[in-house]
Design an enzyme around this catalytic site. Sequence first.
Site, PDB file in Angstrom:
ATOM      1  CE  LYS A 242      -4.391  -1.857   1.473  1.00 49.17           C
ATOM      2  NZ  LYS A 242      -5.500  -1.831   2.438  1.00 49.17           N
TER       3      LYS A 242
ATOM      4  NE  ARG B 239      -7.806  -8.601   0.256  1.00 44.43           N
ATOM      5  CZ  ARG B 239      -7.488  -7.757  -0.715  1.00 44.43           C
ATOM      6  NH1 ARG B 239      -6.535  -6.834  -0.499  1.00 44.43           N
ATOM      7  NH2 ARG B 239      -8.079  -7.798  -1.892  1.00 44.43           N
TER       8      ARG B 239
END
Length: 331
Positions: free
Chosen positions: A278, A313
Amino acid sequence: MSYYRPLVRSGEARPEGAYPLAGGALWFSEVEILDRGAPARVVPAGLVPEEDRRRLTARRASIAGLDMSTPQIMGILNVTPDSFSDGGKLADAEMACAVGLQMIADGATLLDVGGESTRPGAELVDENDEVARVRPAIEALRAQSDVPISIDTRKAAVAMEAMEAGADLVNDVSGFTYDMALAPLSAQAGVPVCVMHAQGDPATMQDEPVYDNVLLDVYDFLAEQVDRLEAIGVVREQIVIDPGIGFGKTLAHNLTLLKNISLFHALGCPVLLGVSRKRFIGTIAEEDNPSARVPGSIAVGLAGIAQGVQILRVHDVADTAQAVRLWQAVR
């Protein structure tokens, strides 16, 4: 209202009065009590009210057959043309299936199939287009593996098609606020669900997000949604929660949530953490290329596991699985 964040520890030498965290190997003997408008304070865990302590300590039920007392790895399988890191790489069901099977071989115990990008600025995808992307991939995977499959969608029509194709879990990045038919469908189907927090939708969520107290605001949203799901028939023990790192949060918001993520165990549900590649990792690491953010993603993931996070995840399954095995060996 008071909030109780366990100060998580590991090791066999536990002090008298220590409690297991979520029925696993980690434990806590102290908690940080948080109140809006008051300084935080640390107290012995025995002073936590009984019901709150029960939720912190109770062993989590299995989710889609997966043991929540040990870290699980969810492999990200995006069948989208525009996801921020891997959009367009899985052009058809055959390719998606091959990548998914490789993730399983590399250590993924759960696959998360998504057909709509939720990157900042992403536009809404028509549900028919989304179904056309995810259903063939799920069918292909289910024909070759019995590893649990999660459908990453906000839409009831997509989730229904995905479950008919073999999906075992519904993962909604809107926290079941986008499509009011999705929660009742999940309850009727009897599948586990993952409730994520996001401020705003993907198209606008990074437009100057503001919170009174990001940690407690996110907690309150998840608590409310868990109660709502339970009220319509979703079994609480089958609800996973996700604080939604990067979804309507600044860098400071993300770091606050990550430093204090053990608070979310007080909801009595398994916690999922999705930080893989991210933007905030790139900002801190000074790395613009998402695929080069693997070391940072693993570092943050292990920090989450050290606070008791049950599911990671990730895009990079093999690297993460190796890191988790080593973390467990030297814990």
